[in-house]
Structure formats: structure tokens, C-alpha cells
Design a protein around this motif. Structure first.
Motif, PDB file in Angstrom:
ATOM      1  N   ALA A  10       0.831  -1.204   0.000  1.00 41.67           N
ATOM      2  CA  ALA A  10       0.000   0.000   0.000  1.00 41.67           C
ATOM      3  C   ALA A  10       0.869   1.259   0.000  1.00 41.67           C
ATOM      4  O   ALA A  10       0.542   2.252  -0.665  1.00 41.67           O
ATOM      5  CB  ALA A  10      -0.936  -0.010   1.206  1.00 41.67           C
ATOM      6  N   ALA A  13       2.218   1.647  -3.463  1.00 45.63           N
ATOM      7  CA  ALA A  13       1.162   2.014  -4.409  1.00 45.63           C
ATOM      8  C   ALA A  13       0.736   3.469  -4.250  1.00 45.63           C
ATOM      9  O   ALA A  13       0.230   4.070  -5.205  1.00 45.63           O
ATOM     10  CB  ALA A  13      -0.046   1.095  -4.232  1.00 45.63           C
ATOM     11  N   HIS A  14       0.912   4.026  -3.056  1.00 48.89           N
ATOM     12  CA  HIS A  14       0.501   5.414  -2.782  1.00 48.89           C
ATOM     13  C   HIS A  14       1.668   6.152  -2.108  1.00 48.89           C
ATOM     14  O   HIS A  14       1.576   6.566  -0.944  1.00 48.89           O
ATOM     15  CB  HIS A  14      -0.732   5.432  -1.885  1.00 48.89           C
ATOM     16  N   ASP A  16       2.924   9.066  -2.197  1.00 45.77           N
ATOM     17  CA  ASP A  16       2.801  10.466  -1.790  1.00 45.77           C
ATOM     18  C   ASP A  16       1.898  10.644  -0.571  1.00 45.77           C
ATOM     19  O   ASP A  16       1.752  11.762  -0.071  1.00 45.77           O
ATOM     20  CB  ASP A  16       2.265  11.312  -2.952  1.00 45.77           C
ATOM     21  N   GLU A  17       1.292   9.575  -0.107  1.00 40.48           N
ATOM     22  CA  GLU A  17       0.348   9.667   1.005  1.00 40.48           C
ATOM     23  C   GLU A  17       0.996   9.180   2.304  1.00 40.48           C
ATOM     24  O   GLU A  17       1.720   8.186   2.314  1.00 40.48           O
ATOM     25  CB  GLU A  17      -0.905   8.835   0.705  1.00 40.48           C
TER      26      GLU A  17
END
Length: 231
Positions: A10, A13-14, A16-17
Motif C-alpha cells: 500500500a 502504491a501510494h 505520496d500519502e
């Protein structure tokens, strides 16, 4: 309970979060790795994790010093290669250009690598880099010219390096691009200004005289995304 591979997937996959990173920090706390959890939280949100910025910086440094070898396990470790952490994870690599290209497969498939800084780069090495497939996660690239090669001392010798990146389709994925020690030329400035592959850049860092007319077309193209440092 979510397992560790799923949490790491996760994060990749993300990237920038912060939410997936903080969820992983919670999992680490629950699974007996509180220092790793604290490090991630401090780098993601120091204001929440420490009373003041100086305290946060000290804690980050202390945690990294104690655990750096363990946290870099599994990553390419070669002489003169340095890894830096960002938001809790080793996302920045600083390496000699020739070694990076020689060991390219060791770096090219790392999902967490986001920023690549290569030093001692000459025209041939830059062209080599531009000809290879890049991991799509690479969003920052800094190229430092080889000070011993002297390829920028006469100006036009630096042009091929700029041209190689300006014409490199993989550069479409970059948000930040920096040329350090390279001498900008009229041809190089035009290539950068007209490149169809640099539309996603948020920062373009170059060196030279900010008042030079060579930067005019670049300012039109990039506006305040262009940063010029005096060489």
C-alpha cells in the motif's frame, strides 16, 4: 489483522500519502518494533511526534544511528553509495554514476526508490542512463558533473548531457530535475525549453548566471519552477 507485505504494498502504491505509512507504523508498534514506528511518525509528522523541531530532528538522528544498518537490510550497499530516509523510508540514493550504471539491475527494480542522485557524471554516462528503462517510481533525478573530466570547462562540451535528458522519454515521469556543475549552453537551453518530455516537472534546477539570456526561453516554459543557482 493486515499483514506486513500488504501494508508495504500500500505504501509503494501510494507513495505520496502518509496514511499508509502511519498505518504501517501502528502495525510495527503492535508487533514489537516501536523504534521503527517512532521513526516513521517523526519523519511524516514531526509536529505531532515531538514538542519542537529541534527535538524531532534529534530523535530522528538518534533512531537512525541506532538502527540504520537493520533498516537498510536488503538494499544495494556498495562503496560510495549512500541512502537517505524520507518520510520514514530509504527513498533517496546517492551514488557514483559509473557504479550505479554498472550495478543498474540492483537499483532498477526497487519499488521504494524515488530520488536518484548520481555524481561524477560525464556525457557518455548521462547518455547511457537516458538509454535505459527507468523504474516508474523515480520522480527526482540529480546529475552532478564529474569535476575531474572538465567536460564543462569549455561550455559546449556539456551540451550532450542536457540533450540526452531533454530527449529522453523516461524523463516524463520526473517531478524534479537538477543539473549540478554542468555548464548550460544556448543549445542545451533550447533543448530543455522545447522538450516534450519535461511537462510534469515541478522543479528544474540549473547553474549559471541568472541574468543570462540563455535562461529566457526556460523562464517562459517553466516560470517559477525554474531555479537558477550561480555557478
Amino acid at each position: 489483522m493486515t499483514d506486513e507485505p500488504a501494508l508495504l504494498a500500500a505504501i509503494h502504491a501510494h507513495p505520496d500519502e502518509d496514511t499508509p505509512r502511519l498505518a504501517y507504523a501502528d502495525w510495527l508498534d503492535e508487533n514489537g518494533r516501536p523504534e521503527r514506528a517512532a521513526f516513521i511518525r517523526l519523519q511524516c509528522d514531526p509536529a505531532r511526534s515531538a514538542d519542537d523541531p529541534d527535538e524531532a530532528e534529534y530523535l530522528v538522528s538518534e533512531l537512525e544511528d541506532r538502527n540504520r544498518t537493520q533498516w537498510l537490510a536488503g538494499l544495494p550497499r556498495f562503496p560510495w553509495v549512500t541512502w537517505e530516509f524520507r518520510r520514514g523510508f530509504p527513498e533517496i540514493v546517492i551514488a557514483p554514476g559509473d557504479l550505479f550504471l554498472e550495478r543498474y539491475e540492483s537499483f532498477a527494480h526497487l519499488p521504494g526508490l524515488r530520488s536518484v542522485c548520481l555524481d561524477r557524471m560525464g556525457n557518455a554516462l548521462v547518455r547511457d542512463l537516458a538509454s535505459r528503462p527507468w523504474h516508474p517510481g523515480w520522480v527526482e533525478l540529480e546529475l552532478q558533473e564529474d569535476p575531474m573530466a572538465g567536460i564543462g570547462s569549455w561550455g559546449y562540451e556539456s551540451t550532450p548531457a542536457f540533450v540526452a535528458i531533454a530527449r529522453c522519454e523516461q524523463a516524463r515521469q520526473l517531478r524534479r530535475l537538477q543539473f549540478s556543475l554542468f555548464t548550460l549552453t544556448t543549445i542545451a537551453a533550447r533543448e530543455l525549453a522545447e522538450s516534450p518530455h519535461l511537462e510534469h516537472l515541478e522543479e528544474l534546477h540549473l547553474e549559471g548566471d541568472p541574468a543570462s539570456s540563455w535562461f529566457a526561453a526556460l523562464r517562459v516554459r517553466f516560470g517559477d519552477r525554474l531555479v537558477v543557482d550561480r555557478d
